[in-house]
Design an enzyme around this catalytic site. Sequence first.
Site, mmCIF file in Angstrom:
data_model
loop_
_atom_site.group_PDB
_atom_site.id
_atom_site.type_symbol
_atom_site.label_atom_id
_atom_site.label_comp_id
_atom_site.label_asym_id
_atom_site.label_seq_id
_atom_site.Cartn_x
_atom_site.Cartn_y
_atom_site.Cartn_z
ATOM 1 N N MET A 232 27.438 -26.607 -33.313
ATOM 2 C CA MET A 232 27.805 -25.514 -32.409
ATOM 3 C C MET A 232 27.659 -24.182 -33.140
ATOM 4 S SD MET A 232 28.623 -26.831 -29.460
ATOM 5 C CE MET A 232 27.318 -28.045 -29.687
ATOM 6 N N HIS A 233 26.416 -23.768 -33.351
ATOM 7 C CA HIS A 233 26.148 -22.569 -34.149
ATOM 8 C C HIS A 233 26.849 -21.334 -33.582
ATOM 9 C CE1 HIS A 233 23.114 -24.634 -36.555
ATOM 10 N NE2 HIS A 233 22.593 -25.110 -35.434
ATOM 11 N N ASP A 234 26.537 -20.986 -32.344
ATOM 12 C CA ASP A 234 27.028 -19.723 -31.782
ATOM 13 C C ASP A 234 28.538 -19.693 -31.612
ATOM 14 O OD1 ASP A 234 24.463 -18.725 -31.668
ATOM 15 O OD2 ASP A 234 24.136 -19.338 -29.595
#
EC number: 3.2.-.-
Length: 304
Positions: A232-234
């Site tokens: 879940m980068h963002d």
Amino acid sequence: MRLPIFLDTDPGIDDAVAIAAAIFAPELDLQLMTTVAGNVSVEKTTRNALQLLHFWNAEIPLAQGAAVPLVRAPRDAASVHGESGMAGYDFVEHNRKPLGIPALLAIRDALMRAPEPVTLVAIGPLTNIALLLSQCPECKPYIRRLVIMGGSAGRGNCTPNAEFNIAADPEAAACVFRSGIEIVMCGLDVTNQAILTPDYLSTLPQLNRTGKMLHALFSHYRSGSMQSGLRMHDLCAIAWLVRPDLFTLKPCFVAVETQGEFTSGTTVVDIDGCLGKPANVQVALDLDVKGFQQWVAEVLALAS
């Protein structure tokens, strides 16, 4: 008191999770959204953002932003997010439209009207933010800080050294990092740790309507897999706003390489102070993974 934020985004499947958290985290007051070309074209990111706002019945103004990088030809991440940017779920039709002014002016006007400085959150390429800082320098005092998902102190994810959001518009990122505003950088050093486990992912369809929607999107997301876990980068940029205690930050001098044949888009993070330059970025280097996962579960449970 809730923290007022403006969110610049390029949805994007993991952007959808970050937008959910920005809307439903009780600590945050999402006042404006803007879109930028990144994961897919700006027309698609705008459509996707409007679909999400309609899905959650969120009355948040949205302005369409830059369609191309400052200098370079566009690049996208459709191989990760699908050609539409949010493949996998059939959103209902709606008649929402973006504001009639571009993102640059929407951000400027909202900043100048705000009763206190506002935190900007950028989870796509930094084109809109660079345009704001270069064309509307009078806005700087009204920016409390900028929190970005982008960059890396180590390896990249679209080239050996460069992270996608920075590599998509290195000149914009270089402009932003030179601007003198306060910056928190949540790069791959932490976002590659921000994994939702297969066990948790399997519970999403029973969680609520948001869980069902995200589970459908995740089946088309290529940053990991449903069997091994999804990054879940963002979402890390939103998590830092609410739970900064989960992150280990270090003040560093950071520059963006714009010229190298093999290194363009690299964030040069001077962790050890070798260059002798003053720190201009708070760089997130480590993450409390269990605490992050618990926070995600709590905030998505509110996203009904």
